[in-house]
Design an enzyme around this catalytic site. Structure first.
Site, PDB file in Angstrom:
ATOM      1  CB  THR A   1      -0.918  -0.037   1.246  1.00 35.20           C
ATOM      2  OG1 THR A   1      -1.745  -1.200   1.170  1.00 35.20           O
ATOM      3  CG2 THR A   1      -1.798   1.181   1.383  1.00 35.20           C
TER       4      THR A   1
ATOM      5  CB  THR B   1      -3.886  -0.696  -1.235  1.00 39.39           C
ATOM      6  OG1 THR B   1      -3.214  -1.937  -1.074  1.00 39.39           O
ATOM      7  CG2 THR B   1      -5.391  -0.926  -1.278  1.00 39.39           C
TER       8      THR B   1
ATOM      9  CD  GLU C   1      -7.384  -4.052  -2.244  1.00 40.19           C
ATOM     10  OE1 GLU C   1      -7.018  -4.268  -1.070  1.00 40.19           O
ATOM     11  OE2 GLU C   1      -6.652  -3.559  -3.091  1.00 40.19           O
TER      12      GLU C   1
ATOM     13  CG  ASP D   1      -7.896  -6.586   1.754  1.00 45.09           C
ATOM     14  OD1 ASP D   1      -6.951  -7.322   2.086  1.00 45.09           O
ATOM     15  OD2 ASP D   1      -7.776  -5.362   1.612  1.00 45.09           O
TER      16      ASP D   1
ATOM     17  CB  SER E   1      -9.749  -1.110   3.658  1.00 49.66           C
ATOM     18  OG  SER E   1      -8.467  -0.510   3.652  1.00 49.66           O
ATOM     19  CB  SER E   2      -6.272  -1.995   7.965  1.00 51.88           C
ATOM     20  OG  SER E   2      -6.768  -3.161   8.551  1.00 51.88           O
TER      21      SER E   2
ATOM     22  N   GLY F   1       0.809  -0.999   5.230  1.00 53.41           N
ATOM     23  CA  GLY F   1       1.251  -2.129   6.028  1.00 53.41           C
ATOM     24  C   GLY F   1       0.142  -3.039   6.500  1.00 53.41           C
ATOM     25  N   GLY F   2      -0.921  -3.191   5.687  1.00 55.12           N
ATOM     26  CA  GLY F   2      -1.974  -4.133   6.032  1.00 55.12           C
ATOM     27  C   GLY F   2      -2.578  -3.852   7.389  1.00 55.12           C
TER      28      GLY F   2
END
Length: 600
Positions: free
Chosen positions: A412, A430, A449, A452, A476-477, A498-499
């Site tokens: 990302t 991302t 994606e 996710d 999403s984070s 960073g997820g």
């Protein structure tokens, strides 16, 4: 396996394996490659945090100097922060394809000068009509291994970045749409130098990239080896795509030859081909969403709502800590970091239980950031020991729901821009894993994606909030965030890559600036502490040394399961310094990355 956000946590070996699937490059700082000719000269390089650091009235911070320079070029032409942030994303499509670009999606938080509240824009990808809750299940009903789910067509969602930029630019841009594309087109046509970080990403994904002729032609040598740092890449196909979108607007991406090639690439993928139709592309819409705002001490903090979990998670981490005097404890106190970890545990438990695409599931956003509720959650945190367990609470307006553990992997990019008129933007974009699905269409990387989504569609007799559904946006984070002072001025624009570590990185940086009085550069550089259930992870490497030294004290506070691991950290931000007419911007770029802050 319980997902990384699950209440039982994961073993550290499983977590490290999860990161290894898609970390695009080493997480330690790398030597800067020679900078190619910039689109426009910049007046400041990486902004140092030492006293007397360079500041500027307008600034861009991004993970690649060429992308930051593209944003500064827009400011130099009289553009707004919206123009700058858009040009930055478009340039990242060229020079950081392993992490971001028009083949993926993004979330944007924007404060217009003079407006009372920020506006937020959702460019998250959507599942095609062919997707079902069983998308990532094997024939015997078990979750498909991620290593086989990610590559190829099945993981690709309808890209949202172009539509999001167009929607936001129409409302907030100042320069002509086509002008935003000029720097990226020049980089694609004239060629750009592969950085060490990108080279490591290519090497890590060589086998996946080799399956796609278009990807192999761009990123691999004729003998099939990975292109190395300092190699020059010319991407004529991407230049043509960008020219088409510059001339024809978003319709040139979601209709016509570009869209047809996306559908054909997904449908004929050598791995996991699937159906993504012209109707899926033409039916995509970016959305303006309500911001998620809460108070933190004397400040106001605003971020993204669903399908992001970032806004509620960052708000909870901060608000749950209000009763503790973090300033007095200081950055070098193990208790400070213990409290941060405990607050993360509570925030992430709520995230598991309640967050998803609010167009498909009822998300109690107001309840999750309700001050009284977060105060009650914060009362569970103690400075002298850990909670026995951290389970989801019952925020106002919440209905019982099966937990929905996330399974994000990190690739990302987050960037920020501020213009001299008072407009401020922070955008996180991302393609999900490193080089996304491994497919290339029209010169750009297509995302993965859809991985996710939660692979398991139901639990405890009910559907999970983040299961796959046609037309749905995966959770999403990503946590693009703005912080305001008492007078309503933006004092900090921050975001990270960073997820699942993103909310932890952003909250840590905010605490660093507000409570520990650090410059944004130093706050970003602080080590990251991350929790998965009762597993506490401390960042390894040079950045993590400060925190690793506290492990004995953290264990004494009750953190029995700890590990020192490489965490995928990469943040960028801008901080307002000074006051009144003398106020300026100071930038921060993660020392773990190749990023810079450039000013005008």
């Amino acid at each position: 396996m319980v997902g990384p956000w699950g209440s039982k946590g994961v073993g550290v070996k499983h977590f490290v394996l999860l990161l290894a699937l898609a970390v695009a490059a080493p997480q330690t700082a790398t030597a800067k490659p020679p900078r190619p000719p910039a689109t426009a000269p910049a007046t400041t390089a990486r902004v140092p945090a030492a006293p007397g650091a360079l500041v500027a009235p307008a600034m861009v911070s991004a993970a690649d100097p060429r992308a930051a320079a593209a944003g500064v070029a827009m400011l130099r032409q009289g553009g707004s922060a919206m123009d700058a942030i858009a040009a930055t994303l478009l340039a990242l499509t060229v020079v950081e394809p392993q992490s971001s670009g028009i083949g993926g999606g993004g979330l944007l938080v924007y404060q217009a000068a003079g407006a009372a509240d920020p506006v937020t824009f959702d460019g998250r990808e959507t599942a095609p009509a062919s997707a079902s809750p069983a998308l990532f299940l094997t024939p015997d009903g078990k979750p498909q291994p991620r290593s086989t789910a990610i590559p190829g067509g099945r993981s690709v969602g309808v890209p949202g970045n172009v539509a999001m930029l167009a929607l936001a630019h129409a409302r907030l841009g100042k320069l002509p749409w086509a002008a935003l594309f000029a720097p990226a087109i020049a980089l694609a046509e004239n060629g750009y130098i592969v950085t060490p970080r990108m080279a490591a990403g290519i090497a890590a994904k060589r086998d996946v990239l080799a399956r796609s002729p278009a990807a192999a032609a761009l990123y691999l040598n004729a003998d099939g080896s990975a292109k190395t740092a300092r190699t020059r890449i010319v991407n004529a196909a991407l230049a043509a795509t960008l020219r088409a979108i510059a001339a024809g607007g978003p319709a040139a991406f979601y209709r016509g030859p570009v869209a047809a090639d996306i559908a054909q690439t997904v449908g004929s993928a050598p791995t996991n081909p699937t159906v993504l139709t012209a109707a899926d592309l033409t039916g995509y819409h970016a959305k303006a969403r309500p911001p998620v705002c809460t108070s933190y001490r004397v400040w106001r903090v605003c971020g993204m709502g669903p399908p992001s979990s970032g806004g509620t998670s960052v708000a909870a981490i901060l608000k749950q800590l209000e009763r503790f005097d973090l300033a007095a404890l200081g950055v070098d106190s193990p208790v400070s970091w213990h409290l941060l970890a405990e607050s993360e545990r509570l925030a992430f438990a709520d995230r598991d239980a309640y967050l998803g695409d609010s167009d498909f599931v009822a998300v109690p956003v107001a309840g999750l950031v309700d001050p009284a509720y977060l105060a009650s959650r914060g009362a569970l945190i103690h400075a002298d020991g850990t909670m026995a367990s951290a389970s989801a609470g019952t925020p106002p307006g919440a209905a019982p729901r099966a937990a929905s553990p996330a399974s994000e992997i990190p690739s990302t990019s987050s960037f920020a821009a501020a213009d001299a008129r008072g407009n401020v933007a922070t955008l996180t974009s991302t393609v999900e894993g490193g080089f996304g699905s491994g497919l290339v269409s029209g010169g750009f990387v297509l995302n993965n994606e859809l991985t996710d989504f939660s692979f398991v569609p139901s639990a405890n007799g009910g559907p999970v909030a983040n299961r796959v559904d046609a037309g749905k946006r995966p959770l999403s984070s990503m946590s693009p965030t703005l912080v305001y002072d008492r007078s309503g001025r933006v004092v900090l624009a921050i975001g990270a890559a960073g997820g699942p570590t993103i909310p932890a990185q952003v909250a840590k940086a905010i605490i660093g600036v507000l409570d520990w009085h650090l410059a944004v550069q130093d706050a970003i550089a602080l080590p990251v502490i991350m929790v998965f259930g009762d597993l506490l992870l401390v960042e390894s490497g040079p950045q993590g040394a400060r925190l690793a030294a506290m492990l004995p004290a953290l264990k004494a506070l009750g953190h029995a399961r700890t590990a020192v691991v490489a965490l995928p950290c990469k943040a960028n931000g801008l901080e307002r310094v000074g006051s009144g007419t003398a106020a300026m911007w100071r930038g921060g770029a993660d020392p773990r990355s190749e990023g810079v802050a450039l000013g005008l």
